[in-house]
Write a protein that holds these residues in place. Structure first.
Motif, mmCIF file in Angstrom:
data_model
loop_
_atom_site.group_PDB
_atom_site.id
_atom_site.type_symbol
_atom_site.label_atom_id
_atom_site.label_comp_id
_atom_site.label_asym_id
_atom_site.label_seq_id
_atom_site.Cartn_x
_atom_site.Cartn_y
_atom_site.Cartn_z
ATOM 1 N N GLU A 183 -66.384 -44.736 5.303
ATOM 2 C CA GLU A 183 -65.821 -45.844 6.054
ATOM 3 C C GLU A 183 -64.575 -45.381 6.805
ATOM 4 N N ARG A 184 -64.307 -46.043 7.925
ATOM 5 C CA ARG A 184 -63.053 -45.818 8.624
ATOM 6 C C ARG A 184 -62.061 -46.840 8.098
ATOM 7 N N ARG A 185 -61.006 -46.337 7.456
ATOM 8 C CA ARG A 185 -60.034 -47.231 6.833
ATOM 9 C C ARG A 185 -58.631 -46.867 7.309
ATOM 10 N N GLU A 186 -57.816 -47.861 7.498
ATOM 11 C CA GLU A 186 -56.445 -47.613 7.929
ATOM 12 C C GLU A 186 -55.539 -47.493 6.709
ATOM 13 N N LEU A 187 -54.881 -46.344 6.589
ATOM 14 C CA LEU A 187 -53.966 -46.083 5.485
ATOM 15 C C LEU A 187 -52.667 -45.503 6.027
ATOM 16 N N THR A 188 -51.623 -45.596 5.218
ATOM 17 C CA THR A 188 -50.369 -44.951 5.579
ATOM 18 C C THR A 188 -50.455 -43.492 5.166
ATOM 19 N N GLN A 189 -50.283 -42.597 6.131
ATOM 20 C CA GLN A 189 -50.502 -41.170 5.921
ATOM 21 C C GLN A 189 -49.312 -40.353 6.435
ATOM 22 N N TRP A 190 -49.200 -39.134 5.914
ATOM 23 C CA TRP A 190 -48.205 -38.196 6.398
ATOM 24 C C TRP A 190 -48.828 -37.315 7.480
ATOM 25 N N PHE A 191 -48.019 -36.998 8.486
ATOM 26 C CA PHE A 191 -48.501 -36.202 9.618
ATOM 27 C C PHE A 191 -47.505 -35.111 9.974
ATOM 28 N N PHE A 192 -48.030 -33.946 10.364
ATOM 29 C CA PHE A 192 -47.223 -32.937 11.041
ATOM 30 C C PHE A 192 -47.263 -33.230 12.540
ATOM 31 N N ASN A 193 -46.111 -33.161 13.172
ATOM 32 C CA ASN A 193 -45.996 -33.486 14.592
ATOM 33 C C ASN A 193 -46.377 -32.276 15.442
ATOM 34 N N ILE A 194 -47.617 -31.832 15.285
ATOM 35 C CA ILE A 194 -48.082 -30.650 16.007
ATOM 36 C C ILE A 194 -48.209 -30.922 17.497
ATOM 37 N N LEU A 425 -51.953 -34.761 6.933
ATOM 38 C CA LEU A 425 -51.948 -33.834 5.801
ATOM 39 C C LEU A 425 -52.141 -34.513 4.449
ATOM 40 N N SER A 426 -52.207 -35.837 4.409
ATOM 41 C CA SER A 426 -52.309 -36.541 3.127
ATOM 42 C C SER A 426 -53.724 -36.456 2.560
ATOM 43 N N ARG A 427 -53.801 -36.118 1.270
ATOM 44 C CA ARG A 427 -55.091 -36.092 0.573
ATOM 45 C C ARG A 427 -54.924 -36.797 -0.774
ATOM 46 N N TRP A 431 -55.623 -31.691 -7.184
ATOM 47 C CA TRP A 431 -55.444 -30.240 -7.096
ATOM 48 C C TRP A 431 -54.987 -29.838 -5.693
ATOM 49 N N GLY A 432 -53.716 -30.090 -5.446
ATOM 50 C CA GLY A 432 -53.085 -29.753 -4.183
ATOM 51 C C GLY A 432 -51.582 -29.765 -4.361
ATOM 52 N N CYS A 433 -50.866 -29.372 -3.339
ATOM 53 C CA CYS A 433 -49.407 -29.324 -3.405
ATOM 54 C C CYS A 433 -48.840 -30.740 -3.322
ATOM 55 N N PRO A 434 -48.106 -31.208 -4.344
ATOM 56 C CA PRO A 434 -47.522 -32.553 -4.282
ATOM 57 C C PRO A 434 -46.550 -32.698 -3.105
ATOM 58 N N ILE A 435 -46.620 -33.835 -2.454
ATOM 59 C CA ILE A 435 -45.700 -34.130 -1.355
ATOM 60 C C ILE A 435 -44.379 -34.571 -1.968
ATOM 61 N N PRO A 436 -43.263 -33.874 -1.681
ATOM 62 C CA PRO A 436 -42.014 -34.067 -2.429
ATOM 63 C C PRO A 436 -41.145 -35.219 -1.929
ATOM 64 N N GLN A 495 -41.223 -44.455 -7.544
ATOM 65 C CA GLN A 495 -42.485 -43.757 -7.793
ATOM 66 C C GLN A 495 -42.625 -42.555 -6.862
ATOM 67 N N ARG A 496 -43.156 -41.480 -7.429
ATOM 68 C CA ARG A 496 -43.455 -40.317 -6.603
ATOM 69 C C ARG A 496 -44.595 -40.627 -5.642
ATOM 70 N N GLU A 497 -44.608 -39.898 -4.535
ATOM 71 C CA GLU A 497 -45.788 -39.879 -3.670
ATOM 72 C C GLU A 497 -46.922 -39.218 -4.453
ATOM 73 N N THR A 498 -48.069 -39.888 -4.525
ATOM 74 C CA THR A 498 -49.184 -39.326 -5.300
ATOM 75 C C THR A 498 -50.202 -38.600 -4.418
ATOM 76 N N ASP A 499 -50.069 -38.706 -3.111
ATOM 77 C CA ASP A 499 -50.906 -37.878 -2.235
ATOM 78 C C ASP A 499 -50.458 -36.428 -2.333
ATOM 79 N N THR A 500 -51.396 -35.519 -2.181
ATOM 80 C CA THR A 500 -51.076 -34.090 -2.107
ATOM 81 C C THR A 500 -51.424 -33.574 -0.711
#
Length: 855
Positions: A183-194, A425-427, A431-436, A495-500
């Motif tokens: 599904e295409r779902r709208e979520l709040t995500q982290w992005f690199f400004n490439i 970059l949000s997943r 098993w990934g690098c935690p977003i700090p 709460q910590r960010e739980t996305d990696t």
């Protein structure tokens, strides 16, 4: 040792190299440096012949540069985060960390016998807290610099695994693991400004002179710079719809205005109109990739909204929501011109919208029916009317003219845009690098303090119990001991960010970390300044777009944040993309029409056919297929090393075809390579046992051939022509074996042969070097240099033809005049016999090429 024993030789010299630390990379400011890097592997548990070929290529370059006086950095690491480890944990009940580190240990043990010149002291895995802690520090620096941000975005959502999927994890609209409809779902995500660096990333491609042209083109197309027109359609009920188009020349053929299902207008209608809500929900049951959207059935919904055409207020166009329009490209709105866009034409034919031709081919004026007329930008066309004064012009001329025309009337603005979109970059996985970062009700999103890094992944649930990976979703969301922390800013519960992070992040800066892998900062500028850039990067063409693009972005981001020097903004000076190792597939009919695949060791080959060894039944052969575990056409490198030795495997993968092309592994080819290396060893033994030290009758010829071999092999290695270099080594070996030169000249030749073979077959070369009295190790011996005086040919060999048929060849002085060459040619017995006492009608001497005798 009179007989070549690969097992004995290879084990001994690998121990000697380790003991002497000959491959340890050290900064030596007085020496030139060379950094060679192969794309690091994912620890799947077993190496394959593709690994052998990739790493052997890098090893040839590293060993050659070491011999030519360079301080060499040749490191190895592991791209260790990602879904396969979590999948394994779900399947076996184990832990991703245990699975990963076990595989790393296994693969390292498998790689060691290859004798690679790797500095293992710099080894790391991206799942090491020491590594990803510094990645978190980079993230915080990039966040402060405005290169990381957070926003709502439409993503691929797997409703069964309850996670966001990368585009490549969506296969035919379904989750790659669960098989659920994405599904295409709208979520709040982290992005690199490439995208902020799109222009620089594009412009710099022209300067990548040592990159393959096809890779540069793929990068250019992905970034996708275009100049177009941005303007607005005025709604008849008030307000405007902003549109961006790269083909403003088709504006007079507009049939409708289309908006994305995620456009603000569509969202407003969705909230008020159940039919719109139902349609938009249907649109969101599909992937977000351009490819997935392009392949999907074109769906539309007439909103009932009308807009005025900017050039004619009386011309009204309907506004449709369309499932093929992306919100994150342009403005999320387009005008459809069906006569000159196939997608728009299909849409208009489906929904009965008009099709208006704007221009025709010069030799045709047939109205568009089922196929849109889409001319190349360089093709001249004739216009239906004189929009912008156009009559006959190329597409690019028309685009520029219409932009100028509309700008002059205040109806739009010419702008440049890029296809490249910011990197999400949000997943939602463990098993990934935690977003700090920490989320605080009072302070909002708060960066973690650097002194608290790394933010480590929890190994268990905090009570000594294993994390349960069988439950769908992200285990970090269900881990209150890890998730719930005090706000770093105000100290209140947060709460910590739980996305990696996306695993592409891990591999986007590892090349920089290798310059100082144990540092307590992401890099050490002194080390980075010495070792960067990577002089030679080697890897598969499958990474030609995203990995390389993200790495180029990261190098710039690390420069902006003070972790790399200005000179390293483009991190890879030279890139080589190697071909695959292939092998025939052996298959026979199975149940349900599915073939049964057989391993190569189960097959006997005879007269070009393949038979099962056990039953004698003939099987079908599919030649030159990519090695695949699912097709059982894999060859185990360890079994090859056990049977023939590492040098044989190395020699074969380098010798059979140019390195940029695929190479087919065959048992016969491996056996032939092993036999040749045995002959080289036997030749060394024979020369050692020569009794007389007196000069031989062919000393000068052998010395000249030795220097020619040095020149040719050096040229081959420098140009990545490893197969060509090996062909020269074959020829030189045959020449030495037949030479009548004395022991001193033959000794020089065999020692030189050892040096020239050392980058390809280092163990055998060491053994020969030692047996022939070479000083120290051949690995650390200076590379031989060809003496130019021996490269000058004093004579030239010319074929002699009589009436177009080759009869003889003659060796003549290079500066011989035509009369002398003619006399030598006519004196040949074979020529005299062909003349049969007659007199030549004509003798044509082409200097340096050929002699033609016409009777």
């Amino acid at each position: 040792m009179s007989r070549y024993s690969a097992a004995e030789i290879e084990a001994r010299w690998q121990q000697a190299w380790d003991k002497a630390n000959v491959f340890k990379a050290e900064r030596q400011p007085g020496k030139p440096k060379y950094y060679v890097l192969e794309m690091f592997p994912y620890p799947s548990g077993r190496i394959h012949m593709g690994h052998v070929r990739n790493y052997t290529m890098g090893d040839v370059i590293a060993r050659y540069k070491l011999a030519t006086g360079h301080s060499v950095l040749h490191p190895m690491g592991w791209d260790a985060f990602g879904m396969p480890a979590e999948n394994a944990a779900m399947a076996s009940g184990g832990h991703p960390r245990d699975w990963t580190y076990s595989n790393i240990a296994t693969m390292k043990d498998q790689m060691k016998p290859l004798g690679l010149s790797i500095d293992w002291t710099r080894e790391f895995a991206t799942c090491d807290p020491e590594y990803y802690g510094q990645q978190q520090a980079l993230f915080l620096d990039m966040l402060e610099a405005g290169l990381v941000y957070r926003k709502n975005a439409v993503v691929n959502w797997d409703p069964v695994d309850m996670t966001v999927l990368a585009n490549e994890q969506v296969i035919d609209g379904k989750g790659w693991r669960s098989g659920a409809d994405v599904e295409r779902r709208e979520l709040t995500q982290w992005f690199f400004n490439i995208s902020s660096m799109a222009g620089e990333l594009l412009d710099a491609i022209d300067g990548l002179d040592s990159w393959p042209a096809k890779v540069k083109l793929m990068q250019q197309n992905w970034i996708g710079k275009s100049r177009g027109l941005q303007f607005a359609f005025t709604r008849t009920d008030g307000g405007e719809i902003e549109v961006y188009t790269t083909r403003p020349d088709t504006l007079m053929g507009a049939s409708f205005v289309g908006i994305s299902p995620d456009h603000p207008i569509a969202k407003d209608l969705e909230a008020r109109n159940p039919q719109v809500a139902e349609f938009v929900a249907q649109c969101r049951k599909g992937g977000t990739t351009e490819e997935a959207i392009e392949k999907a059935e074109k769906l539309g919904f007439d909103t009932g909204i009308k807009v005025k055409h900017p050039l004619n207020p009386d011309w009204e166009l309907p506004v449709w929501i369309a499932n093929f329009i992306l919100m994150d490209y342009g403005t999320g709105a387009i005008f459809g011109c069906p006569a000159h866009d196939q997608r728009d034409l299909d849409f208009c034919r489906k929904y009965g919208l008009p099709v208006t031709d704007t221009f025709f081919a010069l030799d045709d004026a047939t109205p568009v029916d089922t196929e849109a007329f889409v001319p190349a930008k360089t093709e001249k066309v004739k216009w239906v009317d004189h929009f912008a004064g156009l009559d006959v012009a190329t597409g690019q001329e028309a685009i520029d003219t219409t932009i100028d025309y509309l700008e002059a009337r205040g109806l739009g603005t010419g702008v440049e845009k890029f296809r490249l979109r910011d990197w999400g970059l949000s997943r939602q996985r463990y098993w990934g690098c935690p977003i700090p970062v920490v989320h605080c009700a009072d302070c909002g999103v708060v960066p973690e303090n650097k002194e608290n890094l790394p933010v480590e992944l929890p190994y268990d649930d905090g009570n000594g119990k294993a994390i349960d990976f069988s439950i769908p979703g992200n285990p970090l969301d269900r881990h209150p001991r890890w998730r719930d922390v005090a706000c770093p800013k105000c100290g209140k519960p947060a709460q910590r960010e739980t996305d990696t992070m996306d695993t592409f992040v891990d591999s986007s800066w590892y090349y920089a970390r290798f310059t100082a892998p144990r540092a307590t900062t992401p890099t050490v500028m002194e080390d980075a300044d010495y070792w960067m850039n990577v002089d030679q990067y080697i890897g598969g063409i499958e990474h030609a777009i995203l990995h390389l693009l993200y790495s180029r972005f990261f190098a710039r981001a690390m420069n902006v944040t003070g972790h790399l020097p200005d000179s390293a903004r483009e991190p890879f000076d030279a890139l080589f993309t190697q071909g695959m190792v292939t092998h025939a597939i052996y298959q026979s009919p199975g149940a349900n029409g599915r073939p049964v695949y057989h391993y190569p060791e189960e097959i006997d080959l005879k007269d070009g056919k393949a038979f099962l060894r056990e039953t004698g039944a003939e099987v079908e052969v599919i030649p030159s297929a990519k090695m695949s575990k699912s097709k059982n056409n894999v060859v185990d490198p360890l079994s090859i090393i056990a049977d023939f030795g590492a040098d044989t495997a190395r020699w074969f993968v380098l010798s059979d075809s140019p390195p940029e092309r695929d190479v087919e592994w065959t048992a016969a080819g491996a056996e032939a390579a092993a036999r040749h290396l045995g002959r080289v060893w036997a030749l060394s033994v024979k020369i050692s046992e020569m009794g007389s030290a007196e000069p031989g009758e062919e000393d000068d010829a052998l010395i000249r051939a030795t220097h020619k071999a040095i020149f040719d092999v050096t040229q081959g290695i420098e140009s990545f022509g490893f197969n060509a270099a090996i062909a020269k080594l074959y020829a030189f070996t045959n020449l030495v074996s037949k030479s009548k030169a004395g022991k001193e000249a033959q000794g020089l030749a065999i020692r030189t042969l050892a040096q020239l073979m050392a980058p390809m077959t280092p163990h055998l070369a060491e053994a020969i070097w030692e047996a022939q009295g070479g000083e120290g190790m051949v690995t650390t011996a200076p590379w031989p240099v060809a003496d130019e005086q021996y490269l000058v040919e004093d004579t030239v060999t010319l074929p002699v033809q009589v009436n177009g048929k080759r009869r003889a060849e003659i060796s003549v002085p290079k500066d011989a005049d035509k009369a002398a060459v003619e006399a030598m040619a006519l004196a040949e017995d074979a020529v005299q016999k062909a003349l049969d006492g007659g007199t030549p009608k004509k003798v044509i001497v082409v200097p340096g090429r050929i002699v033609n005798v016409v009777v």
